[in-house]
Write a protein that holds these residues in place. Structure first.
Motif, PDB file in Angstrom:
ATOM      1  N   LEU A 203       0.832  -1.106  -0.018  1.00 28.98           N
ATOM      2  CA  LEU A 203       0.060   0.111  -0.024  1.00 28.98           C
ATOM      3  C   LEU A 203       0.911   1.044  -0.107  1.00 28.98           C
ATOM      4  O   LEU A 203       1.897   1.253   0.600  1.00 28.98           O
ATOM      5  N   PRO A 204       0.463   2.184  -0.693  1.00 25.85           N
ATOM      6  CA  PRO A 204       1.314   3.481  -0.615  1.00 25.85           C
ATOM      7  C   PRO A 204       1.158   4.210   0.654  1.00 25.85           C
ATOM      8  O   PRO A 204       0.280   4.059   1.509  1.00 25.85           O
TER       9      PRO A 204
ATOM     10  N   TYR B  27      -6.785   5.215   4.590  1.00 26.32           N
ATOM     11  CA  TYR B  27      -6.042   4.023   5.012  1.00 26.32           C
ATOM     12  C   TYR B  27      -6.485   3.074   5.928  1.00 26.32           C
ATOM     13  O   TYR B  27      -6.426   1.824   5.728  1.00 26.32           O
TER      14      TYR B  27
ATOM     15  N   TYR C 159      -5.749  -7.009  -3.622  1.00 25.85           N
ATOM     16  CA  TYR C 159      -6.224  -5.559  -3.156  1.00 25.85           C
ATOM     17  C   TYR C 159      -7.607  -5.155  -4.325  1.00 25.85           C
ATOM     18  O   TYR C 159      -8.583  -4.788  -3.743  1.00 25.85           O
TER      19      TYR C 159
ATOM     20  N   GLY D 105      -9.344   3.625  -3.493  1.00 20.65           N
ATOM     21  CA  GLY D 105      -8.092   3.516  -3.100  1.00 20.65           C
ATOM     22  C   GLY D 105      -7.359   2.135  -3.269  1.00 20.65           C
ATOM     23  O   GLY D 105      -6.272   1.985  -3.656  1.00 20.65           O
TER      24      GLY D 105
ATOM     25  N   THR E 221      -6.443   1.460  -7.158  1.00 18.02           N
ATOM     26  CA  THR E 221      -5.460   2.209  -7.776  1.00 18.02           C
ATOM     27  C   THR E 221      -4.107   1.870  -7.032  1.00 18.02           C
ATOM     28  O   THR E 221      -3.023   1.801  -7.806  1.00 18.02           O
ATOM     29  N   SER E 222      -4.147   1.402  -5.767  1.00 19.00           N
ATOM     30  CA  SER E 222      -3.122   0.848  -4.992  1.00 19.00           C
ATOM     31  C   SER E 222      -2.586  -0.449  -5.664  1.00 19.00           C
ATOM     32  O   SER E 222      -1.430  -0.578  -5.633  1.00 19.00           O
TER      33      SER E 222
ATOM     34  N   GLU F  41      -0.548   0.782  -8.523  1.00 17.34           N
ATOM     35  CA  GLU F  41       0.611   1.280  -8.380  1.00 17.34           C
ATOM     36  C   GLU F  41       1.689   0.329  -7.814  1.00 17.34           C
ATOM     37  O   GLU F  41       2.969   0.368  -8.129  1.00 17.34           O
TER      38      GLU F  41
END
Length: 298
Positions: A21-22, A32, A74, A115, A118-119, A122
């Motif tokens: 996770l970013p 988060y 995710y 989130g 997109t995570s 990423e």
């Protein structure tokens, strides 16, 4: 009882599920917290485990495949958060705990799903940046990301979800029911296996076999869930039982009946096992997973 290798790989996923996770600014820490809430729930982790197993089977290193395994979890978790929303299935329980929107509210739940989605990309793209000097490994990662993108998008999971929603309360054809299940559930399972195979360096024949195995397994998995929605126990399933009938959803039991649905699961698992039998002991993990699936509905 789950295969020992499955449990070993599942433990690895559990240990690293938050690693990719970013970093989130403290000003948006609620995002988060909501993402973590659903990720850390007691999921089966079927898709990431299959990805790691396919990577190992194909001669790769499971540790190097972890960003992709966690990414697919995710994506799966995001889909569950959105599925549970009032505008979709309106469920109160998931993985044995209150659904995300029941804890954080609908708006935060939507953003938590966004989130996580997109995570996932990423995490995978961040890993690809490490391989610009190794074109073969970079290509294998690009192929893995493509499979995951296709399986989770409008030619896979989302297509199945749309068809599933539009089929509620209607007489569904056998062709449409297969379409729903093959996309809604099987597509992401197939993507996990194919992504792992690409990361491990599988040749064309092995990739074909793993794809055929995964399609049979994925369809059996969804039919099994349809059956357990009738015969299962809430404490085992981690979610409300009888929801399909309540929402008048198109399922295998509603179209074919329970006994014929169970026979279909056995047929599909037998097909999956037959595909992997030529690999003998090397395919023991995949055979055991298929057998375990059939046992769930005895």
């Amino acid at each position: 009882m789950l295969d020992k290798e499955f449990l070993r790989l599942k433990d690895i996923i559990e240990d690293h599920i938050l690693d990719f996770l970013p970093e989130v600014d403290h000003k948006s820490i609620t995002l988060y917290d909501a993402m973590k809430y659903s990720l850390k729930a007691n999921g089966k982790r079927v898709r990431p485990v299959l990805l790691l197993a396919a990577c190992n089977f194909s001669g790769g290193n499971e540790r190097l495949a972890l960003p992709y395994a966690c990414a697919i979890e995710y994506i799966h978790t995001y889909s569950l958060i959105h599925d549970d929303l009032p505008a979709m299935d309106n469920d109160d329980l998931r993985r044995g705990i209150p659904t995300n929107h029941k804890v954080f509210g609908e708006a935060i739940a939507i953003l938590a799903g966004d989130g996580l989605l997109t995570s996932a990309f990423e995490a995978m793209n961040k890993d690809m940046l490490l391989y610009f000097d190794n074109i073969d490994k970079l290509k294998s990662r690009i192929k893995a990301v493509y499979e995951i993108s296709k399986g989770s998008g409008c030619r896979g999971m989302i297509a199945g979800q749309i068809a599933d929603i539009e089929a509620e309360g209607k007489q569904c054809s056998t062709e449409m029911l297969d379409y729903i299940h093959l996309n809604k559930t099987s597509a992401l399972i197939s993507s996990a296996v194919k992504a792992g195979a690409h990361l491990g360096g599988a040749d064309k024949d092995m990739l074909h076999d793993l794809d055929e195995y995964a399609e049979n397994l994925g369809l059996a998995f969804q039919i099994c869930d349809d059956i357990l929605d009738i015969e299962g126990k809430e404490e085992d399933m981690g979610k409300k039982i009888g929801a399909d009938k309540e929402k008048n959803k198109s399922t295998y039991p509603s179209l074919y009946g329970l006994e014929n649905s169970k026979l279909r699961v056995k047929e599909l698992t037998s097909n999956a096992i037959a595909v992997m039998e030529p690999y003998y002991d090397n395919a023991e993990f995949f055979v055991n997973i298929a057998e375990e699936l059939a046992v769930r509905i005895k």
